[in-house]
Design a protein around this motif. Structure first.
Motif, PDB file in Angstrom:
ATOM      1  N   GLY A 138      61.441  34.693  74.603  1.00 53.15           N
ATOM      2  CA  GLY A 138      61.840  35.256  73.758  1.00 53.15           C
ATOM      3  C   GLY A 138      63.038  34.500  73.000  1.00 53.15           C
ATOM      4  N   GLU A 139      63.849  33.722  73.810  1.00 58.33           N
ATOM      5  CA  GLU A 139      64.869  33.151  73.134  1.00 58.33           C
ATOM      6  C   GLU A 139      64.521  31.737  72.666  1.00 58.33           C
ATOM      7  OE1 GLU A 139      67.507  34.708  72.731  1.00 58.33           O
ATOM      8  OE2 GLU A 139      66.337  36.253  73.799  1.00 58.33           O
ATOM      9  N   ARG A 140      63.649  31.232  72.652  1.00 59.71           N
ATOM     10  CA  ARG A 140      62.990  30.054  72.220  1.00 59.71           C
ATOM     11  C   ARG A 140      62.766  30.324  70.512  1.00 59.71           C
ATOM     12  NH1 ARG A 140      59.061  26.980  76.299  1.00 59.71           N
ATOM     13  NH2 ARG A 140      60.165  27.713  78.230  1.00 59.71           N
ATOM     14  N   LEU A 141      62.660  29.205  69.800  1.00 61.12           N
ATOM     15  CA  LEU A 141      62.549  29.006  68.343  1.00 61.12           C
ATOM     16  C   LEU A 141      60.840  28.684  68.244  1.00 61.12           C
ATOM     17  CD1 LEU A 141      65.855  27.417  67.108  1.00 61.12           C
ATOM     18  CD2 LEU A 141      64.986  29.747  66.626  1.00 61.12           C
ATOM     19  N   PRO A 142      60.270  29.206  67.183  1.00 63.15           N
ATOM     20  CA  PRO A 142      58.978  28.792  66.934  1.00 63.15           C
ATOM     21  C   PRO A 142      58.510  27.225  67.120  1.00 63.15           C
ATOM     22  CG  PRO A 142      59.608  30.268  65.196  1.00 63.15           C
ATOM     23  CD  PRO A 142      60.665  29.979  65.988  1.00 63.15           C
ATOM     24  N   ASN A 143      59.519  26.276  66.410  1.00 60.49           N
ATOM     25  CA  ASN A 143      59.282  24.802  66.538  1.00 60.49           C
ATOM     26  C   ASN A 143      59.335  24.389  68.103  1.00 60.49           C
ATOM     27  OD1 ASN A 143      62.085  24.708  67.300  1.00 60.49           O
ATOM     28  ND2 ASN A 143      62.407  23.561  65.274  1.00 60.49           N
ATOM     29  N   GLU A 144      59.836  25.174  68.944  1.00 63.16           N
ATOM     30  CA  GLU A 144      59.844  24.613  70.146  1.00 63.16           C
ATOM     31  C   GLU A 144      58.614  25.009  71.278  1.00 63.16           C
ATOM     32  OE1 GLU A 144      64.332  25.078  71.782  1.00 63.16           O
ATOM     33  OE2 GLU A 144      63.642  26.843  71.185  1.00 63.16           O
ATOM     34  N   LEU A 145      57.608  25.709  70.351  1.00 63.70           N
ATOM     35  CA  LEU A 145      56.247  26.235  71.104  1.00 63.70           C
ATOM     36  C   LEU A 145      55.050  25.497  70.426  1.00 63.70           C
ATOM     37  CD1 LEU A 145      58.179  28.473  71.840  1.00 63.70           C
ATOM     38  CD2 LEU A 145      56.252  29.984  70.946  1.00 63.70           C
ATOM     39  N   SER A 146      54.093  25.230  71.171  1.00 66.94           N
ATOM     40  CA  SER A 146      52.810  24.571  70.956  1.00 66.94           C
ATOM     41  C   SER A 146      52.002  25.273  69.812  1.00 66.94           C
ATOM     42  CB  SER A 146      51.831  24.191  71.906  1.00 66.94           C
ATOM     43  OG  SER A 146      51.611  25.449  72.489  1.00 66.94           O
ATOM     44  N   GLY A 147      51.095  24.862  69.313  1.00 71.05           N
ATOM     45  CA  GLY A 147      50.335  25.542  68.258  1.00 71.05           C
ATOM     46  C   GLY A 147      49.737  26.897  69.066  1.00 71.05           C
ATOM     47  N   GLY A 148      49.122  26.921  70.123  1.00 73.64           N
ATOM     48  CA  GLY A 148      48.676  27.897  70.690  1.00 73.64           C
ATOM     49  C   GLY A 148      49.683  29.031  71.119  1.00 73.64           C
ATOM     50  N   GLN A 149      50.973  28.691  71.506  1.00 75.44           N
ATOM     51  CA  GLN A 149      51.660  29.512  71.783  1.00 75.44           C
ATOM     52  C   GLN A 149      52.339  30.272  70.542  1.00 75.44           C
ATOM     53  OE1 GLN A 149      54.350  26.902  73.817  1.00 75.44           O
ATOM     54  NE2 GLN A 149      53.790  27.557  75.873  1.00 75.44           N
ATOM     55  N   GLN A 150      52.196  29.543  69.259  1.00 77.38           N
ATOM     56  CA  GLN A 150      52.881  30.216  68.009  1.00 77.38           C
ATOM     57  C   GLN A 150      51.877  31.331  67.655  1.00 77.38           C
ATOM     58  OE1 GLN A 150      54.153  27.383  64.878  1.00 77.38           O
ATOM     59  NE2 GLN A 150      54.608  25.792  66.391  1.00 77.38           N
ATOM     60  N   GLN A 151      50.440  30.719  67.839  1.00 76.01           N
ATOM     61  CA  GLN A 151      49.446  31.759  67.590  1.00 76.01           C
ATOM     62  C   GLN A 151      49.651  33.154  68.453  1.00 76.01           C
ATOM     63  OE1 GLN A 151      47.363  33.662  65.684  1.00 76.01           O
ATOM     64  NE2 GLN A 151      46.420  31.570  64.988  1.00 76.01           N
ATOM     65  N   ARG A 152      49.943  33.018  69.552  1.00 76.63           N
ATOM     66  CA  ARG A 152      50.157  34.274  70.342  1.00 76.63           C
ATOM     67  C   ARG A 152      51.252  35.005  69.804  1.00 76.63           C
ATOM     68  NH1 ARG A 152      49.118  30.277  74.639  1.00 76.63           N
ATOM     69  NH2 ARG A 152      47.018  31.049  75.619  1.00 76.63           N
ATOM     70  N   VAL A 153      52.283  34.255  69.430  1.00 75.12           N
ATOM     71  CA  VAL A 153      53.539  35.062  68.659  1.00 75.12           C
ATOM     72  C   VAL A 153      53.007  35.728  67.421  1.00 75.12           C
ATOM     73  CG1 VAL A 153      55.748  34.923  67.694  1.00 75.12           C
ATOM     74  CG2 VAL A 153      55.139  33.336  69.519  1.00 75.12           C
ATOM     75  N   ALA A 154      52.327  35.054  66.770  1.00 74.21           N
ATOM     76  CA  ALA A 154      51.719  35.744  65.527  1.00 74.21           C
ATOM     77  C   ALA A 154      51.077  36.990  65.860  1.00 74.21           C
ATOM     78  CB  ALA A 154      50.793  34.673  64.780  1.00 74.21           C
ATOM     79  N   LEU A 155      50.045  37.102  66.940  1.00 73.67           N
ATOM     80  CA  LEU A 155      49.464  37.852  67.422  1.00 73.67           C
ATOM     81  C   LEU A 155      50.326  39.108  67.846  1.00 73.67           C
ATOM     82  CD1 LEU A 155      46.747  39.298  67.899  1.00 73.67           C
ATOM     83  CD2 LEU A 155      46.336  37.842  70.325  1.00 73.67           C
ATOM     84  N   ALA A 156      51.179  38.753  68.699  1.00 73.44           N
ATOM     85  CA  ALA A 156      52.215  39.789  69.257  1.00 73.44           C
ATOM     86  C   ALA A 156      52.882  40.475  68.130  1.00 73.44           C
ATOM     87  CB  ALA A 156      53.313  39.051  70.244  1.00 73.44           C
ATOM     88  N   ARG A 157      53.292  39.624  67.057  1.00 74.86           N
ATOM     89  CA  ARG A 157      54.094  40.418  65.933  1.00 74.86           C
ATOM     90  C   ARG A 157      53.069  41.329  65.203  1.00 74.86           C
ATOM     91  NH1 ARG A 157      56.089  36.488  61.397  1.00 74.86           N
ATOM     92  NH2 ARG A 157      53.683  36.187  61.018  1.00 74.86           N
ATOM     93  N   ALA A 158      51.730  40.958  65.304  1.00 71.93           N
ATOM     94  CA  ALA A 158      50.905  41.883  64.434  1.00 71.93           C
ATOM     95  C   ALA A 158      50.644  43.349  65.309  1.00 71.93           C
ATOM     96  CB  ALA A 158      49.616  41.125  64.405  1.00 71.93           C
ATOM     97  N   ILE A 159      50.487  43.216  66.612  1.00 69.69           N
ATOM     98  CA  ILE A 159      50.266  44.123  67.433  1.00 69.69           C
ATOM     99  C   ILE A 159      51.398  45.118  68.157  1.00 69.69           C
ATOM    100  CG2 ILE A 159      47.845  43.206  68.361  1.00 69.69           C
ATOM    101  CD1 ILE A 159      49.146  42.670  71.018  1.00 69.69           C
ATOM    102  N   VAL A 160      52.471  44.652  67.822  1.00 66.14           N
ATOM    103  CA  VAL A 160      53.562  45.145  68.334  1.00 66.14           C
ATOM    104  C   VAL A 160      53.952  46.669  67.738  1.00 66.14           C
ATOM    105  CG1 VAL A 160      55.660  44.064  67.202  1.00 66.14           C
ATOM    106  CG2 VAL A 160      55.832  45.015  69.558  1.00 66.14           C
ATOM    107  N   ILE A 161      53.489  46.513  66.177  1.00 62.69           N
ATOM    108  CA  ILE A 161      53.844  47.650  65.425  1.00 62.69           C
ATOM    109  C   ILE A 161      52.885  48.804  65.708  1.00 62.69           C
ATOM    110  CG2 ILE A 161      54.883  46.330  63.664  1.00 62.69           C
ATOM    111  CD1 ILE A 161      52.347  46.363  62.014  1.00 62.69           C
TER     112      ILE A 161
END
Length: 363
Positions: A138-161
């Motif tokens: 949670g406390e990391r920034l997007p540029n500290e994540l791999s492409g696959g991890q960033q994709q998971r963040v995008a997915l999490a943002r879409a389903i959390v609502i």
């Protein structure tokens, strides 16, 4: 736990998208598309660039208004309803993460916009990050994540609502091949677990076949064929669909005759037979569809077919063979060393009647 609402259906009725270009004039991107997405289904819009799949997705999302037709979600006409009132989650091709926000901030953004209480936001974000395998990030920034991890963040943002509809626009195109395979499995598993009605856009046929309940193959702004991956592969409705779903040999042929439930085809002087069901009358020009793995080759000193190329790929050998003046692609799985036939080898070609499909010659 993320609450699951009752799955909803999506209905497109004669939906079109017409745009004006300064140089090219009127461009029809989508032409009178009728489509029903079943509640809880993952349906993929598949096709080449410019076929209308992304435009169709954007109209479902509310990012673009149709030029004609209606869009209904859960029976409600949303054709002119803004995107933020459609109860959808959208996963973009480029992830669209806020670079200055932490992972927590990115995922929480939609909930904060909806004015959720802070405690509920914290609980929901922690839960969804764990769900996508990013607990503790949670406390990391997007540029500290791999492409696959960033994709998971995008997915999490879409389903959390807690959307009732989930939309994906080529979400894996920026990942390497190995990671794409892993991520598509994760997306499919999560979609099935949450039972969210999902529309997924890709140009990758293997990706579509791996994750979809059904696939709508699009061509020229229209749906060329809709069905399961298995149905599209085994029973393509046109040469375009046959060539886009898997690999296919398309041979020019003429129906020689039909008798006793068997149709005889003339393929540039060579003869093939197949079940007569659905075969047009004698003299009709057709295209024969044969999948590469359905063809058997054998050495033959008298055969007219000749191996042109041979690619040994470990678990299979791919051949190009000249047959009846046309090129056949042939795949032999689990090959042994003595089976390999080098270029120039004369071979016989055996095609089982049940493996042959016909499509219209003009395709």
């Amino acid at each position: 736990m993320i609450e699951r609402s009752e799955p909803v259906g999506i209905l497109l009725q004669a939906v079109s998208a017409v745009m004006q270009d300064r140089n090219r004039g009127e461009i029809v991107a989508v032409r009178n598309v009728d489509l029903e997405v079943e509640p809880g289904e993952l349906l993929t819009l598949l096709g080449p660039s410019g076929c209308g799949k992304t435009t169709t997705l954007r109209m479902i999302a509310g990012f673009q208004e149709p030029s004609g037709g209606r869009i209904l979600i859960a029976g409600r006409d949303v054709t002119h309803v803004p995107a933020n009132q459609r109860d959808i989650g959208f996963v973009f091709q480029n992830y669209a993460l806020f670079p200055h926000l932490t992972i927590y901030g990115n995922v929480a953004y939609g909930l904060e916009a909806r004015r959720w209480p802070s405690a509920d936001i914290s609980r929901a974000v922690d839960e969804v990050l764990e769900l996508v395998g990013l607990a503790g990030f949670g406390e990391r920034l997007p540029n500290e994540l791999s492409g696959g991890q960033q994709q998971r963040v995008a997915l999490a943002r879409a389903i959390v609502i807690r959307p009732r509809v989930l939309l994906f626009d080529e979400p894996l195109s920026n990942l390497d091949a190995k990671l794409r395979i892993s991520m598509r499995g994760e997306i499919r598993e999560l979609q099935q677990r949450l039972k969210i009605t999902t529309v997924y856009v890709t140009h990758d046929q293997e990706e579509a076949m791996a994750i979809s309940d059904r696939i709508a193959v699009m061509e020229g702004g229209r749906i060329a064929q809709l069905g399961t991956a298995q149905a599209l592969y085994r029973r393509p409705a046109s040469a375009f669909v046959a060539g886009f779903i898997g690999r296919a040999n398309l041979l020019r042929a003429t129906v020689r005759g039909v008798a006793d439930g068997v149709a005889t085809l003339d393929v540039q002087g060579e003869t093939l037979t197949m079940p007569a069901d659905g075969v047009p009358a004698a003299g009709s020009a057709v295209r024969v569809v044969v999948r590469p793995e359905s063809i058997a080759l054998a050495r033959s000193n008298t055969a007219a077919a000749v191996v042109q190329s041979c690619s040994w790929l470990g678990d299979k050998i791919e051949y190009e063979v000249t047959f009846a003046g046309q090129t056949l692609n042939v795949v032999c799985f689990a090959p042994t060393e003595h089976e390999t036939m080098s270029p120039g080898t004369a071979v016989s070609v055996a095609i089982p009647p049940a493996a042959i499909r016909l499509v219209a010659a003009e395709d």
